[in-house]
Design an enzyme around this catalytic site. Structure first.
Site, PDB file in Angstrom:
ATOM      1  N   CYS A   1       6.005  35.510   4.996  1.00 40.84           N
ATOM      2  CA  CYS A   1       6.441  36.306   6.136  1.00 40.84           C
ATOM      3  C   CYS A   1       6.552  35.391   7.336  1.00 40.84           C
ATOM      4  O   CYS A   1       5.693  35.389   8.229  1.00 40.84           O
ATOM      5  CB  CYS A   1       5.458  37.434   6.385  1.00 40.84           C
ATOM      6  SG  CYS A   1       5.628  38.689   5.128  1.00 40.84           S
ATOM      7  N   GLU A   2       7.594  34.584   7.323  1.00 32.16           N
ATOM      8  CA  GLU A   2       7.784  33.569   8.353  1.00 32.16           C
ATOM      9  C   GLU A   2       9.222  33.082   8.167  1.00 32.16           C
ATOM     10  O   GLU A   2       9.587  32.638   7.078  1.00 32.16           O
ATOM     11  CB  GLU A   2       6.769  32.434   8.111  1.00 32.16           C
ATOM     12  CG  GLU A   2       6.838  31.306   9.048  1.00 32.16           C
ATOM     13  CD  GLU A   2       5.702  31.275  10.088  1.00 32.16           C
ATOM     14  OE1 GLU A   2       4.680  31.971   9.914  1.00 32.16           O
ATOM     15  OE2 GLU A   2       5.871  30.558  11.062  1.00 32.16           O
TER      16      GLU A   2
ATOM     17  N   GLU B   1       0.816  -1.211   0.000  1.00 30.43           N
ATOM     18  CA  GLU B   1       0.000   0.000   0.000  1.00 30.43           C
ATOM     19  C   GLU B   1       0.855   1.268   0.000  1.00 30.43           C
ATOM     20  O   GLU B   1       0.825   2.047   0.950  1.00 30.43           O
ATOM     21  CB  GLU B   1      -0.849  -0.047   1.266  1.00 30.43           C
ATOM     22  CG  GLU B   1      -1.991   0.890   1.341  1.00 30.43           C
ATOM     23  CD  GLU B   1      -2.742   0.625   2.633  1.00 30.43           C
ATOM     24  OE1 GLU B   1      -3.824   0.062   2.558  1.00 30.43           O
ATOM     25  OE2 GLU B   1      -2.201   0.946   3.717  1.00 30.43           O
TER      26      GLU B   1
HETATM   27  C1  LIG Z   1       0.115   7.137   4.496  1.00 35.90           C
HETATM   28  C2  LIG Z   1      -0.308   5.734   4.447  1.00 35.90           C
HETATM   29  C3  LIG Z   1       0.296   4.855   3.536  1.00 35.90           C
HETATM   30  C4  LIG Z   1       1.389   5.241   2.594  1.00 35.90           C
HETATM   31  O1  LIG Z   1       2.596   5.520   3.195  1.00 35.90           O
HETATM   32  P1  LIG Z   1       3.865   5.798   2.276  1.00 35.90           P
HETATM   33  O2  LIG Z   1       4.969   5.957   3.231  1.00 35.90           O
HETATM   34  O3  LIG Z   1       3.572   7.029   1.502  1.00 35.90           O
HETATM   35  O4  LIG Z   1       4.052   4.616   1.402  1.00 35.90           O
HETATM   36  C5  LIG Z   1      -0.168   3.563   3.489  1.00 35.90           C
HETATM   37  N1  LIG Z   1      -1.172   3.154   4.298  1.00 35.90           N
HETATM   38  C6  LIG Z   1      -1.770   3.978   5.183  1.00 35.90           C
HETATM   39  C7  LIG Z   1      -2.878   3.469   6.011  1.00 35.90           C
HETATM   40  C8  LIG Z   1      -1.356   5.282   5.282  1.00 35.90           C
HETATM   41  O5  LIG Z   1      -1.957   6.090   6.166  1.00 35.90           O
END
Ligand SMILES: *Cc1c(COP(=O)(O)O)cnc(C)c1O
Length: 420
Positions: free
Chosen positions: A339-340, A267
């Site tokens: 502006c920071e 994922e």
């Molecule tokens: C953010 C997130 C990812 C992806 O993470 P990466 O480091 O971008 O690969 C996968 N699963 C969940 C549940 C996330 O919140």
């Protein structure tokens, strides 16, 4: 790895100067071919589920859907983006998953109405979903008790993390699901963003333990995202082949025990899109403060907040107007217009200003912040009432505007003034 070049003439075959003329600056540009290449790197996994939050532009979602990726969403509007980009709500393999630690009212309504698979990150989510949708399938996001990320703020496992169901509570949560007539058909772990092989390997071990506890109702496992990206030469990489082998062996052991197939998902967010993205800016001032030389550009942390949030390092290159890619280099600090004082692209964790070796450049020349496809535009804001930058997708030599620059009217839409 050889040092990344500090001069750049083109992006995906199109001169940077032409892109700046056509779309103005600052502007994000994405290279579609790079996104497809990164997706193809992961084809051994049964399913690649894109973590939409890394870059949620509708055109990017359509690209990834057409290339075969599923999608993971973390909010109600992310679900709506996925639906708008043509993802179906339901399918034999759920095209959209909602992963979170809470439901807000809107997200809960959406997942119930569209029958979107919910990946529960807290026992309360099981109760709240079960009350409205008994009989459905769910998956559980487990916090395995350890985590790792490129920064403390991107570590999403361990006792300090708010994410996931604490591993020791898995038996209780299985009971809870049963009481609501929800079947737990999958497990998920995501321990951090920008992690390394050692920690990813640990996930496999923890996943196997959890899946054995849950038993043969488990038909899918997701090892989460977190794959690292090389932002600078010495950043760690992951041997994808070896990682797959490890996950696959774990999956096969589970299949043997359960006596049925178990699908293996990964994922990623960052891995798929980070390297595809470029933020094109124009140098608007070159000034000395004591011994320091500053290039001040027209993009700030309103466009790209990773440096101010995490001290993140992004490669930076200069687009020499005369085409000379061998100019002498000098130490510079690159900052934006806000502006920071923290509006500095070359900073380390803790906000310490750092310098970068970059070619000499003058006002009016272009400067490109690279590896800007993940967690950049999506983290943009309207701070200082600066408009959201346009986004451009280059595919097969054609540059297309996929988000126009925000107008003043769009920026203030929704605000109202008291009657005079
Ligand atoms: C953010 C997130 C990812 C992806 O993470 P990466 O480091 O971008 O690969 C996968 N699963 C969940 C549940 C996330 O919140």
């Amino acid at each position: 790895m050889p040092p990344l070049s500090t001069s750049r003439i083109e992006i995906a075959g199109i001169p940077v100067a032409e892109l700046a003329r056509q779309f103005g600056t600052p502007a994000f540009v994405y290279d579609a071919a790079m996104i497809r290449r990164r997706l193809a790197d992961l084809r051994q996994f049964d399913h690649v589920r894109y973590a939409e939050k890394a870059c949620s532009n509708l055109a990017i979602l359509v690209l990834l859907r057409r290339a075969g990726a599923l999608v993971d969403t973390v909010s109600g509007f992310e679900i709506r983006r996925a639906l708008a980009a043509g993802y179906k709500a339901e399918g034999k393999v759920p095209p959209i998953v909602y992963t979170a630690d809470i439901f807000d009212t809107h997200a809960l309504e959406l997942v119930v109405a569209h029958n979107i698979l919910v990946n529960c990150g807290s026992p309360d989510m099981i109760d709240q979903y079960g009350d409205l949708a008994p009989g459905r399938e769910i998956t559980l996001r487990i916090n395995p008790g350890f985590g790792h990320g490129h920064s403390q703020k991107t570590n999403t496992g361990g006792p300090q993390s708010k994410h996931g169901i604490w591993h020791e509570q898995l038996p209780d949560c299985l009971l809870k699901a049963g009481q609501h007539d929800l079947s737990v058909t999958g497990l998920h772990m995501h321990i951090g963003s920008g992690t390394n092989m050692e920690h990813l390997a640990q996930v496999c071990g923890a996943m196997e333990t959890a899946a054995r506890q849950a038993g043969p109702s488990i038909r899918s496992i997701s090892v989460g995202g977190g794959l690292p990206v090389v932002y600078r030469e010495d950043d760690p990489t992951v041997d994808l082949e070896a990682y797959f082998e490890l996950c696959d062996a774990m999956r096969k052991r589970l299949e043997n025990t359960f006596g049925h197939q178990v699908s293996l998902e990964i994922e990623p967010g960052r891995y798929l899109v980070a390297e595809s993205g470029y933020l094109i800016t124009e140098i608007r001032a070159v000034k000395h403060q004591g011994a320091n030389l500053f290039y001040l550009v027209d993009a700030g942390f309103n466009n790209l907040p990773r440096p101010i949030l995490y001290g993140a390092y992004h490669p930076i290159s200069i687009v020499p107007a005369d085409g000379d890619t061998n100019r002498p280099e000098t130490d510079v600090i690159v900052g934006g217009p806000l502006c920071e004082s923290g509006d500095i692209f070359t900073q380390k964790d803790g906000g310490f200003v750092a310098t970068r070796r970059l070619p000499r450049a003058t006002v009016g020349e272009l400067l490109v912040i690279e590896c800007a496809g993940a967690y950049c535009s999506v983290m943009g804001s309207n701070y200082n009432s600066r408009p959201m930058a346009p986004e451009v997708l280059i595919d097969e030599g054609q540059a297309k505007l996929i988000r126009r620059r925000q107008t003043f009217e769009e920026l203030t839409a929704g605000e109202s003034m008291p009657d005079a």
